[in-house]
Design an enzyme around this catalytic site. Structure first.
Site, PDB file in Angstrom:
ATOM      1  N   GLU A 100       0.728  -1.294   0.021  1.00 47.95           N
ATOM      2  CA  GLU A 100      -0.070  -0.082   0.084  1.00 47.95           C
ATOM      3  C   GLU A 100       0.823   1.350   0.205  1.00 47.95           C
ATOM      4  O   GLU A 100       2.176   1.272   0.434  1.00 47.95           O
ATOM      5  CB  GLU A 100      -0.784   0.021   1.277  1.00 47.95           C
ATOM      6  CG  GLU A 100      -1.871  -0.900   1.361  1.00 47.95           C
ATOM      7  CD  GLU A 100      -2.537  -1.272   2.830  1.00 47.95           C
ATOM      8  OE1 GLU A 100      -3.123  -2.169   3.053  1.00 47.95           O
ATOM      9  OE2 GLU A 100      -2.424  -0.207   3.476  1.00 47.95           O
ATOM     10  N   CYS A 126       2.991   8.466   1.825  1.00 49.31           N
ATOM     11  CA  CYS A 126       3.291   7.492   2.825  1.00 49.31           C
ATOM     12  C   CYS A 126       3.633   6.107   2.351  1.00 49.31           C
ATOM     13  O   CYS A 126       2.902   5.621   1.277  1.00 49.31           O
ATOM     14  CB  CYS A 126       1.984   7.490   3.805  1.00 49.31           C
ATOM     15  SG  CYS A 126       2.625   6.130   4.921  1.00 49.31           S
ATOM     16  N   CYS A 172       5.504  -7.606   7.562  1.00 50.33           N
ATOM     17  CA  CYS A 172       6.329  -7.024   8.222  1.00 50.33           C
ATOM     18  C   CYS A 172       6.756  -8.024   9.332  1.00 50.33           C
ATOM     19  O   CYS A 172       6.062  -8.910   9.547  1.00 50.33           O
ATOM     20  CB  CYS A 172       5.778  -5.823   8.980  1.00 50.33           C
ATOM     21  SG  CYS A 172       6.870  -5.063  10.274  1.00 50.33           S
ATOM     22  N   CYS A 212       3.856  -6.276  15.610  1.00 47.45           N
ATOM     23  CA  CYS A 212       3.126  -5.390  16.357  1.00 47.45           C
ATOM     24  C   CYS A 212       1.903  -5.942  16.570  1.00 47.45           C
ATOM     25  O   CYS A 212       1.156  -6.192  15.685  1.00 47.45           O
ATOM     26  CB  CYS A 212       3.198  -3.789  16.001  1.00 47.45           C
ATOM     27  SG  CYS A 212       4.870  -3.330  15.951  1.00 47.45           S
ATOM     28  N   CYS A 217      -1.110  -4.043  14.831  1.00 47.00           N
ATOM     29  CA  CYS A 217      -0.810  -3.652  13.576  1.00 47.00           C
ATOM     30  C   CYS A 217      -1.504  -4.721  12.393  1.00 47.00           C
ATOM     31  O   CYS A 217      -0.925  -5.941  12.585  1.00 47.00           O
ATOM     32  CB  CYS A 217       0.482  -3.241  13.251  1.00 47.00           C
ATOM     33  SG  CYS A 217       0.865  -2.649  11.652  1.00 47.00           S
ATOM     34  N   GLY A 219       5.592  -2.271   6.500  1.00 46.23           N
ATOM     35  CA  GLY A 219       7.146  -2.809   6.709  1.00 46.23           C
ATOM     36  C   GLY A 219       7.781  -1.910   7.679  1.00 46.23           C
ATOM     37  O   GLY A 219       7.413  -0.909   8.034  1.00 46.23           O
ATOM     38  N   GLU A 220       9.242  -2.543   8.027  1.00 54.49           N
ATOM     39  CA  GLU A 220      10.013  -1.816   8.835  1.00 54.49           C
ATOM     40  C   GLU A 220      11.175  -1.141   8.087  1.00 54.49           C
ATOM     41  O   GLU A 220      11.995  -2.060   7.475  1.00 54.49           O
ATOM     42  CB  GLU A 220      10.588  -2.524  10.074  1.00 54.49           C
ATOM     43  CG  GLU A 220      11.575  -2.069  10.756  1.00 54.49           C
ATOM     44  CD  GLU A 220      11.574  -0.875  11.485  1.00 54.49           C
ATOM     45  OE1 GLU A 220      10.532  -0.394  12.006  1.00 54.49           O
ATOM     46  OE2 GLU A 220      12.629   0.042  11.348  1.00 54.49           O
ATOM     47  N   SER A 240      10.065   6.248   9.818  1.00 52.74           N
ATOM     48  CA  SER A 240       9.574   5.944  11.276  1.00 52.74           C
ATOM     49  C   SER A 240       9.998   4.256  11.448  1.00 52.74           C
ATOM     50  O   SER A 240      10.081   3.657  10.601  1.00 52.74           O
ATOM     51  CB  SER A 240       7.650   5.854  11.011  1.00 52.74           C
ATOM     52  OG  SER A 240       7.068   5.279  12.327  1.00 52.74           O
ATOM     53  N   SER A 262       8.905   4.717  17.193  1.00 55.09           N
ATOM     54  CA  SER A 262       7.435   3.942  17.695  1.00 55.09           C
ATOM     55  C   SER A 262       7.597   3.483  19.048  1.00 55.09           C
ATOM     56  O   SER A 262       7.917   2.554  19.197  1.00 55.09           O
ATOM     57  CB  SER A 262       6.906   3.031  16.658  1.00 55.09           C
ATOM     58  OG  SER A 262       6.753   3.460  15.497  1.00 55.09           O
ATOM     59  N   LEU A 263       7.347   4.355  20.132  1.00 54.97           N
ATOM     60  CA  LEU A 263       7.612   3.885  21.244  1.00 54.97           C
ATOM     61  C   LEU A 263       6.413   2.997  21.898  1.00 54.97           C
ATOM     62  O   LEU A 263       6.616   2.017  22.346  1.00 54.97           O
ATOM     63  CB  LEU A 263       8.060   5.154  22.161  1.00 54.97           C
ATOM     64  CG  LEU A 263       8.512   4.833  23.453  1.00 54.97           C
ATOM     65  CD1 LEU A 263       9.711   4.207  23.658  1.00 54.97           C
ATOM     66  CD2 LEU A 263       8.260   6.064  24.160  1.00 54.97           C
ATOM     67  N   HIS A 264       5.432   3.768  21.789  1.00 50.19           N
ATOM     68  CA  HIS A 264       4.008   2.918  22.147  1.00 50.19           C
ATOM     69  C   HIS A 264       3.965   2.649  23.500  1.00 50.19           C
ATOM     70  O   HIS A 264       2.725   1.919  23.790  1.00 50.19           O
ATOM     71  CB  HIS A 264       3.723   1.930  21.255  1.00 50.19           C
ATOM     72  CG  HIS A 264       3.618   2.358  19.597  1.00 50.19           C
ATOM     73  ND1 HIS A 264       3.246   3.601  19.197  1.00 50.19           N
ATOM     74  CD2 HIS A 264       3.888   1.732  18.671  1.00 50.19           C
ATOM     75  CE1 HIS A 264       3.480   3.518  17.853  1.00 50.19           C
ATOM     76  NE2 HIS A 264       3.698   2.470  17.550  1.00 50.19           N
ATOM     77  N   ASN A 291      -6.296   3.124  14.880  1.00 46.60           N
ATOM     78  CA  ASN A 291      -7.281   2.818  13.902  1.00 46.60           C
ATOM     79  C   ASN A 291      -7.685   1.265  13.884  1.00 46.60           C
ATOM     80  O   ASN A 291      -6.642   0.554  13.565  1.00 46.60           O
ATOM     81  CB  ASN A 291      -6.349   2.888  12.515  1.00 46.60           C
ATOM     82  CG  ASN A 291      -7.237   3.719  11.334  1.00 46.60           C
ATOM     83  OD1 ASN A 291      -8.553   4.029  11.485  1.00 46.60           O
ATOM     84  ND2 ASN A 291      -6.717   4.623  10.355  1.00 46.60           N
ATOM     85  N   CYS A 302      -1.962   1.332   8.150  1.00 48.76           N
ATOM     86  CA  CYS A 302      -1.163   0.464   7.442  1.00 48.76           C
ATOM     87  C   CYS A 302      -1.460  -0.984   7.476  1.00 48.76           C
ATOM     88  O   CYS A 302      -1.930  -1.464   8.455  1.00 48.76           O
ATOM     89  CB  CYS A 302       0.325   0.505   7.796  1.00 48.76           C
ATOM     90  SG  CYS A 302       0.734   1.180   9.363  1.00 48.76           S
TER      91      CYS A 302
END
Ligand code: SAH
Length: 367
Positions: free
Chosen positions: A83, A96, A103, A107, A110, A150-151, A182, A205-207, A281, A324
């Site tokens: 995407e 983006c 990935c 996570c 995600c 992806g990372e 990111s 991305s701490l989260h 989301n 994502c």
């Protein structure tokens, strides 16, 4: 073609029996005018541009959101899908981009990681997303965020090669300051990125405010304690002088308590950074919920009381599976004709690279 520096493009043009300056005309069509069909490059002979492959991917689906966001699902040459999104904000248009199919970070909130990593994208495939987005909208792309599937730092070489093309005045010509990478936070890769001497912005991305919560929602992070990630981020700041962004996706009942806000404020206080709160989301099969607006505001105010600079990321394209991996998830569900909530099915669909007809608003691209 997109993988070539301008000098290499000139040499390639010469190797096809054309004068090197034809490459200048060719690059002007592709990068400045966004034309990808050699037939439309009126000042070039057929056997100049036609010798190069510009795109080997196609737009499989397009989803337009009421806020102007355009999301594309691209089918790559091997049938895999990724995407990319164009987000207009005033006079800016942000692309983006994805860096991987799937990935490996896993996570747990995600959609991109459902089914794991399928493969890395090449630099050319990363850059093709720019051309597809450009064709999808009349807006000039001013900003780029590596926040798609992806990372990016797990596909380091291709990501750097793509960034060098994005920032090259002879190619995409986007200011490095308008590019955000990111990352889930891979310390060694963050240090390496700092040493590339490109003044991009780093978003981590701490989260979570501590390793216990972080390990639950980002299983891969167990290898990289928050302290090690922050050390690397500090190194990035010192060598690049660019303020960091800490991303924090608010997951109701998981990381949105006042105690979590205090913990996050302590971390932010140790760095030159701003905190970007992301409204979750929802991805249905994953079971997390998005906190209400009031809860998010309370969390943000608590951070501000601790003198943290906070922005709350508005959700863009929520009505069209905005986060994502969600369009791909939906597509995999459609082409399977089955329940997309099962990761192994996504995995199988993705690995097989299904060539079945696409069902979510198929579109056609010029080539
Ligand atoms: N691998 C990179 C890029 C991921 S996408 C990284 O981890 O940073 C960019 C951001 O969106 C990340 O912060 C990611 O955690 C977040 N994200 C992923 N799924 C989301 C969802 N469903 N809702 C809100 N944010 C999400």
């Amino acid at each position: 073609m997109l993988e070539l520096t301008h000098d290499k493009l000139r040499s390639a043009m010469e190797s096809f029996g054309q004068p090197a300056w034809r490459a200048d005309q060719f690059a002007d069509w592709v990068y400045r005018k966004g034309v990808v069909d050699p037939a439309g490059m009126s000042n070039l002979p057929d056997d100049a541009a036609g010798r190069f492959t510009i795109l080997d991917s196609r737009v499989a689906c397009r989803a337009d959101s009421s806020d102007g966001t355009i999301k594309l699902l691209l089918e790559l040459c091997d049938g895999q899908c990724v995407e990319c999104v164009l987000i207009p904000t005033g006079s800016r248009a942000t692309a983006c981009l994805s860096t991987q199919v799937g990935c490996a970070m896993g996570c747990t909130f995600c959609a991109s990681g459902l089914g794991g990593l399928v493969r890395n994208l090449s630099a050319g495939e990363i850059l093709q997303q720019m051309l597809h987005l450009r064709q999808a909208s009349a807006m000039r792309i001013t900003n780029v965020v590596f926040m798609g599937m992806g990372e990016p730092l797990a596909n380091y070489d291709a990501t750097i090669k793509a960034i060098r093309s994005l920032t090259d005045p002879q190619r995409f010509g986007i200011s490095a300051r308008n590019i955000v990478v990111s990352t889930v936070g891979i310390p060694a890769a963050i240090r390496r990125l700092a040493d590339e001497m490109i003044p991009i912005t780093l978003a981590v991305s701490l989260h979570a405010p501590n390793d216990a919560i972080r390990g639950q929602i980002i299983p891969a992070a167990a290898k990289w304690p928050i302290a090690a990630v922050l050390d690397a981020a500090r190194h990035f700041y010192r060598s690049r002088g660019r303020e960091l962004t800490l991303e924090y996706v608010l997951l109701g009942g998981v990381n949105d308590s006042p105690l979590c806000a205090d913990g996050l404020a302590r971390i932010a206080g140790q760095l030159r950074c701003n905190v970007n709160l992301i409204m979750y989301n929802p991805v249905e099969p994953l079971g997390y919920c998005r906190p209400g607006r009031a809860a998010a505001d309370t969390f943000a105010s608590r951070l501000r009381k601790h003198k943290v600079i906070v922005t709350v990321r508005r959700s863009r394209g929520l009505d069209r599976q905005g986060a994502c991996g969600q369009l791909r998830l939906r597509q995999a569900g459609q082409s399977q004709g089955a329940d997309a909530s099962q990761p192994e099915k996504i995995n199988r669909a993705a690995k097989r690279g299904s060539k079945r007809p696409l069902q979510c608003r198929p579109t056609q691209t010029p080539n």
